[in-house]
Design an enzyme around this catalytic site. Sequence first.
Site, mmCIF file in Angstrom:
data_model
loop_
_atom_site.group_PDB
_atom_site.id
_atom_site.type_symbol
_atom_site.label_atom_id
_atom_site.label_comp_id
_atom_site.label_asym_id
_atom_site.label_seq_id
_atom_site.Cartn_x
_atom_site.Cartn_y
_atom_site.Cartn_z
ATOM 1 N N ASP A 246 4.371 -6.706 10.168
ATOM 2 C CA ASP A 246 5.317 -6.002 10.845
ATOM 3 C C ASP A 246 5.113 -6.946 12.244
ATOM 4 O O ASP A 246 6.171 -7.551 12.696
ATOM 5 C CB ASP A 246 5.375 -4.429 11.089
ATOM 6 C CG ASP A 246 5.762 -3.851 10.131
ATOM 7 O OD1 ASP A 246 6.424 -4.530 9.278
ATOM 8 O OD2 ASP A 246 5.750 -2.424 10.141
ATOM 9 N N THR B 177 -1.121 7.575 -1.077
ATOM 10 C CA THR B 177 -2.219 7.562 -1.528
ATOM 11 C C THR B 177 -3.137 6.323 -1.129
ATOM 12 O O THR B 177 -4.215 6.357 -1.308
ATOM 13 C CB THR B 177 -2.206 7.435 -3.151
ATOM 14 O OG1 THR B 177 -1.712 5.916 -3.248
ATOM 15 C CG2 THR B 177 -1.259 8.362 -3.708
ATOM 16 N N ARG C 235 0.814 -1.293 0.100
ATOM 17 C CA ARG C 235 0.022 0.023 -0.044
ATOM 18 C C ARG C 235 0.820 1.260 0.123
ATOM 19 O O ARG C 235 1.729 1.416 1.060
ATOM 20 C CB ARG C 235 -0.882 -0.027 1.296
ATOM 21 C CG ARG C 235 -1.931 1.123 1.158
ATOM 22 C CD ARG C 235 -3.106 0.930 2.362
ATOM 23 N NE ARG C 235 -2.586 1.087 3.702
ATOM 24 C CZ ARG C 235 -3.078 1.258 4.712
ATOM 25 N NH1 ARG C 235 -4.645 1.060 4.667
ATOM 26 N NH2 ARG C 235 -2.787 1.376 5.981
ATOM 27 N N ASP D 134 0.095 -3.276 12.612
ATOM 28 C CA ASP D 134 0.308 -3.841 11.369
ATOM 29 C C ASP D 134 0.773 -5.372 11.367
ATOM 30 O O ASP D 134 1.790 -5.656 11.852
ATOM 31 C CB ASP D 134 1.696 -3.103 10.708
ATOM 32 C CG ASP D 134 2.163 -3.315 9.297
ATOM 33 O OD1 ASP D 134 2.262 -4.617 8.986
ATOM 34 O OD2 ASP D 134 2.266 -2.549 8.299
#
Length: 209
Positions: free
Chosen positions: A203, A108, A104, A200
């Site tokens: 992660d 944006t 991602r 996340d």
Amino acid sequence: MPTLTVIDHPLVQHKLTILRRRETPTGRFHEVVREVSVLMGYELTRDLALEERPVTTPLTTFEAPLLSGKKLCLVSIMRAGQGMLDGMRSLLPSARIGHIGLYRDQETLTPIEYFFKVPSDIEERLVILVDPMLATGHTATAAVHRLKEAGAASIRLAVLVAAPEGLRTFHESHPDVAVYAGSVDERLDEHGYILPGLGDAGDRMFGTR
């Protein structure tokens, strides 16, 4: 959403809470993602067709149920989807495996593809697409577009945690794809992360936070 199934089994909800905890270490996080995925896999495959075939036990021969119909394909959205793929594969060891590499863009929030590899006969298979998070919905939407371009006609999406915004975005593009989620959380924050969420997932799974 008529295509949404929230898997509210107590074990799934308990393990999601473990994943949400900030102090859950990397190894344990990865392990629990696999465990939850196995539990979700039972729900995703609940309606697989069976057929009767002769089986010989130590005592007799009789007609016993075995899976029939469509072959399966598990597809992971890299890299966070790998933990879910591991769990699903332990439940469905004969399924073919595909990978879609998407990340991602942090400005944006749109997905950028860097890898795509699926079985050549994917049009003949029920595809189970896995990714821990359905946040903005753009990544899952793009992944399903690519699968359809490759010929996939029957697709299910499995996520651990979803945001209402992402569900709406995904459903607008793919109203024909069933979504299975462990939880639908409150909302997205200003950075496109799910609240309360679990951080996340990639992660936390691989220790790169």
